[in-house]
Design an enzyme around this catalytic site. Structure first.
Site, PDB file in Angstrom:
ATOM      1  N   ASP A 113       0.855  -1.184   0.000  1.00  0.00           N
ATOM      2  CA  ASP A 113       0.000   0.000   0.000  1.00  0.00           C
ATOM      3  C   ASP A 113       0.888   1.229   0.000  1.00  0.00           C
ATOM      4  O   ASP A 113       2.030   1.198   0.475  1.00  0.00           O
ATOM      5  CB  ASP A 113      -0.913  -0.005   1.230  1.00  0.00           C
ATOM      6  CG  ASP A 113      -1.955   1.113   1.211  1.00  0.00           C
ATOM      7  OD1 ASP A 113      -2.297   1.596   0.114  1.00  0.00           O
ATOM      8  OD2 ASP A 113      -2.433   1.503   2.300  1.00  0.00           O
ATOM      9  N   HIS A 114       0.362   2.308  -0.544  1.00  0.00           N
ATOM     10  CA  HIS A 114       1.042   3.597  -0.454  1.00  0.00           C
ATOM     11  C   HIS A 114       0.714   4.239   0.892  1.00  0.00           C
ATOM     12  O   HIS A 114      -0.453   4.472   1.190  1.00  0.00           O
ATOM     13  CB  HIS A 114       0.597   4.524  -1.588  1.00  0.00           C
ATOM     14  CG  HIS A 114       1.149   4.150  -2.925  1.00  0.00           C
ATOM     15  ND1 HIS A 114       0.397   4.188  -4.081  1.00  0.00           N
ATOM     16  CD2 HIS A 114       2.381   3.720  -3.294  1.00  0.00           C
ATOM     17  CE1 HIS A 114       1.150   3.804  -5.098  1.00  0.00           C
ATOM     18  NE2 HIS A 114       2.350   3.516  -4.656  1.00  0.00           N
TER      19      HIS A 114
ATOM     20  N   TYR B 155      -4.994   4.686   0.315  1.00  0.00           N
ATOM     21  CA  TYR B 155      -6.096   3.895  -0.246  1.00  0.00           C
ATOM     22  C   TYR B 155      -5.721   3.136  -1.516  1.00  0.00           C
ATOM     23  O   TYR B 155      -6.526   3.031  -2.430  1.00  0.00           O
ATOM     24  CB  TYR B 155      -7.329   4.783  -0.507  1.00  0.00           C
ATOM     25  CG  TYR B 155      -7.585   5.810   0.565  1.00  0.00           C
ATOM     26  CD1 TYR B 155      -7.752   5.427   1.896  1.00  0.00           C
ATOM     27  CD2 TYR B 155      -7.651   7.156   0.258  1.00  0.00           C
ATOM     28  CE1 TYR B 155      -7.969   6.381   2.897  1.00  0.00           C
ATOM     29  CE2 TYR B 155      -7.872   8.118   1.246  1.00  0.00           C
ATOM     30  CZ  TYR B 155      -8.028   7.714   2.567  1.00  0.00           C
ATOM     31  OH  TYR B 155      -8.236   8.665   3.553  1.00  0.00           O
ATOM     32  N   HIS B 156      -4.522   2.549  -1.546  1.00  0.00           N
ATOM     33  CA  HIS B 156      -4.074   1.827  -2.736  1.00  0.00           C
ATOM     34  C   HIS B 156      -3.598   0.405  -2.429  1.00  0.00           C
ATOM     35  O   HIS B 156      -2.557  -0.012  -2.917  1.00  0.00           O
ATOM     36  CB  HIS B 156      -2.935   2.589  -3.424  1.00  0.00           C
ATOM     37  CG  HIS B 156      -3.286   3.958  -3.863  1.00  0.00           C
ATOM     38  ND1 HIS B 156      -2.338   4.956  -4.050  1.00  0.00           N
ATOM     39  CD2 HIS B 156      -4.475   4.526  -4.152  1.00  0.00           C
ATOM     40  CE1 HIS B 156      -2.941   6.068  -4.436  1.00  0.00           C
ATOM     41  NE2 HIS B 156      -4.238   5.823  -4.498  1.00  0.00           N
ATOM     42  N   PRO B 157      -4.328  -0.399  -1.647  1.00  0.00           N
ATOM     43  CA  PRO B 157      -3.851  -1.753  -1.361  1.00  0.00           C
ATOM     44  C   PRO B 157      -3.830  -2.611  -2.614  1.00  0.00           C
ATOM     45  O   PRO B 157      -4.691  -2.502  -3.484  1.00  0.00           O
ATOM     46  CB  PRO B 157      -4.879  -2.281  -0.346  1.00  0.00           C
ATOM     47  CG  PRO B 157      -6.121  -1.504  -0.617  1.00  0.00           C
ATOM     48  CD  PRO B 157      -5.648  -0.138  -1.022  1.00  0.00           C
TER      49      PRO B 157
END
Length: 539
Positions: A295-296, A470-472
């Site tokens: 994630d980011h 919010y980038h899993p």
């Protein structure tokens, strides 16, 4: 128990699932059933770009996950919103359209994934994209997904920020989705005429007019059904009733980086020891399911502004709010068209790097947490995230009950590179904010505050206040290695009739927001499936 017959079952109507369902149903001879755990995308806040502030913690359209306590962020639990509605996270995200770097996809190819280099995937990006604005031959014009330049550019803060970035040596880039990502410029968004263009709006809604496509909402998939090692259907519940959909051809999981590995494990596909310990009968021992989670991680600066020109100021005034609403209703313009960032920066923390490793989002408002509303002062934000983290987490089952959320272990900031890349990004953000053109607007640095100065203090601030952007991805990774879950045609290793197509298949993160790549993955999957169907027909 009722039974439905289909050729293809698509589980999850998110970014990739909408594309897969729309493309497969172009063939009128195919029966396609889509199962979506959420409801219809009827909330007006979904379609108003700034409405993501209303949906980001709304359980009616959002899974509202929370991670387990994470040692990398001082034992905190991090809120993880994920879309639970037609369109999935594309219906609640910040609308930013970022493909990533060509090097990201070339790296996927180097890992053994044939057909996934940038030259291979470019045609799929272009096929989905309906670019509204300038661009070179790398951009798509005729696709269903509207991609436009940010409409709200007239705020003087945006130009000040761009100028400050240029003054510290970051070049202006009018199209980070073109030949070069590096630079500073306005974000591009999935919107048209002031309205969000989610994957549901772009792909699924038009396709739902076809007689051969059936979309079932509020349908919670419980498990994939197998005959031996072949996927033959999906069991789901809706309003308390259990139903089976039988697939004559394939089941395609498009639930995202959390739900796809969860459903695989609920179906007995995953690490055998973990499944047995959780009380799930093992169908196939596939140790990589749920692993490789990436994630980011973001940390933000918040500034108090000298002048009442931020979105915070509008939200503190009933008169300004009314004017904003009227402007949107009459002209589809104004602050309600703002995305999760107006200006973006892609740059390098070290000059010897081949490509950017850090991203900034400049936002004309500020808050402690989006779900809690904006600050009661004039404020704006500068968010920074590392683009290619080394840290890897995992997703595990807590229970064999599909209504119980899985355990999310993001394992943030677990490596030295991740920690100090973020610190260097924060230091660069400070240098940008210290330029006179920005100091003209900054009354004070609210977070982390002027007293946080050393590298160790900045790192501690990130641990205490940072969180997901919010980038899993990565939890059903694609590849030929023993921990891979799918092959380069997205087929689940060791099984037949089952694919995964969503962010979970990314072996490594793309360098930027993930939605554009998820839509490309959906396009790619549809072609794989159609190619196999044509091969069967010819045999």
């Amino acid at each position: 128990m009722d039974t439905i017959e289909a050729d293809y079952i698509v589980v999850g109507a998110g970014s990739a699932g909408c594309v897969v369902a729309a493309r497969l149903s172009e063939d009128p001879s195919c029966r396609v059933v889509v199962l979506e755990a959420g409801g219809e995308d009827t909330s007006p806040w979904i379609h108003i770009p700034l409405g993501y502030g209303k949906t980001i913690a709304d359980p009616r359209v959002n899974w509202c996950y929370e991670t387990e306590a994470d040692p990398g962020v001082n034992g905190r639990k991090i809120f993880w919103p994920r879309g639970k509605v037609l369109g999935g996270s594309s219906s609640i995200n910040g609308l930013l359209y970022v493909r990533g770097q060509a090097e990201d996809f070339d790296h996927w190819r180097q890992l053994g994934n044939v057909g996934w280099s940038f030259d291979d995937v470019l045609a799929y990006f272009k096929r989905s994209e309906g670019r509204l604005g300038a661009g070179d031959e790398l951009r798509g014009r005729g696709g269903p997904l509207a991609v436009s330049d940010l409409g709200e550019r007239d705020n003087e803060l945006n130009e000040a920020y761009i100028k400050a970035a240029e003054e510290v040596g970051i070049p202006r880039n009018p199209d980070y989705n073109g030949r070069v990502q590096e630079g500073v410029g306005y974000f591009q968004v999935t919107a048209r005429n002031g309205r969000r263009c989610s994957a549901a709006v772009a792909f699924l809604r038009p396709a739902m007019k076809r007689a051969n496509l059936r979309v079932i909402t509020r349908a919670l998939a419980e498990r994939v059904l197998f005959a031996g090692k072949r996927a033959v259907g999906v069991s789901f519940t809706r309003d308390g009733d259990r139903t089976t959909v039988r697939a004559t051809r394939e089941v395609i999981l498009c639930g995202g980086a959390v739900n796809s590995p969860q459903l695989l494990m609920l179906s007995g596909v995953g690490p055998a020891e973990h499944l047995q310990a959780t009380g799930v009968e093992v169908t196939y021992d596939l140790p990589g399911v749920g692993g490789n989670l990436q994630d980011h991680f973001q940390t933000r600066f918040v500034y108090k502004c000298r002048f009442p020109i931020t979105v915070n100021d509008i939200m503190m005034s009933k008169v300004k709010m009314a004017r904003m609403g009227l402007q949107y209703l009459l002209f589809r313009s104004g602050p309600l068209t703002v995305s999760a960032g107006t200006v973006g920066i892609f740059t390098r923390t070290r000059p010897e790097l081949a490509s950017p490793d850090i991203q900034f989002h400049f936002i004309g408002f500020s808050s402690d947490r989006p779900a809690e509303g904006l600050h009661k002062f004039s404020g704006f934000s500068q968010n920074v995230c590392q683009l290619r983290p080394e840290s890897r987490g995992e997703i595990l089952l807590k229970s064999p009950d599909p209504t119980v959320a899985p355990a999310i272990h993001p394992n943030y900031l677990a490596t030295e590179l991740d920690r100090w890349t973020l610190v260097e990004g924060l230091k660069l953000g400070r240098r940008i904010a210290e330029r006179p053109v920005m100091q003209h607007y900054i009354e004070s640095e609210y977070l982390p505050g002027a007293d946080v100065t050393t590298d160790d203090e900045l790192l501690e601030y990130a641990k205490q206040f940072g969180g997901t952007i919010y980038h899993p991805c990565g939890t059903c990774k694609m590849g030929p290695d023993p921990m891979a879950v799918v092959d380069d045609q997205l087929r689940v290793h060791g099984l037949t009739g089952l694919r995964v197509a969503d962010a979970s298949i990314m072996p490594t993160m793309v360098s930027g927001n993930t939605n554009a790549a998820c839509i490309m993955i959906g396009e790619r999957c549809a072609d794989f499936v159609r190619g196999q169907a044509m091969a069967r027909a010819a045999a």
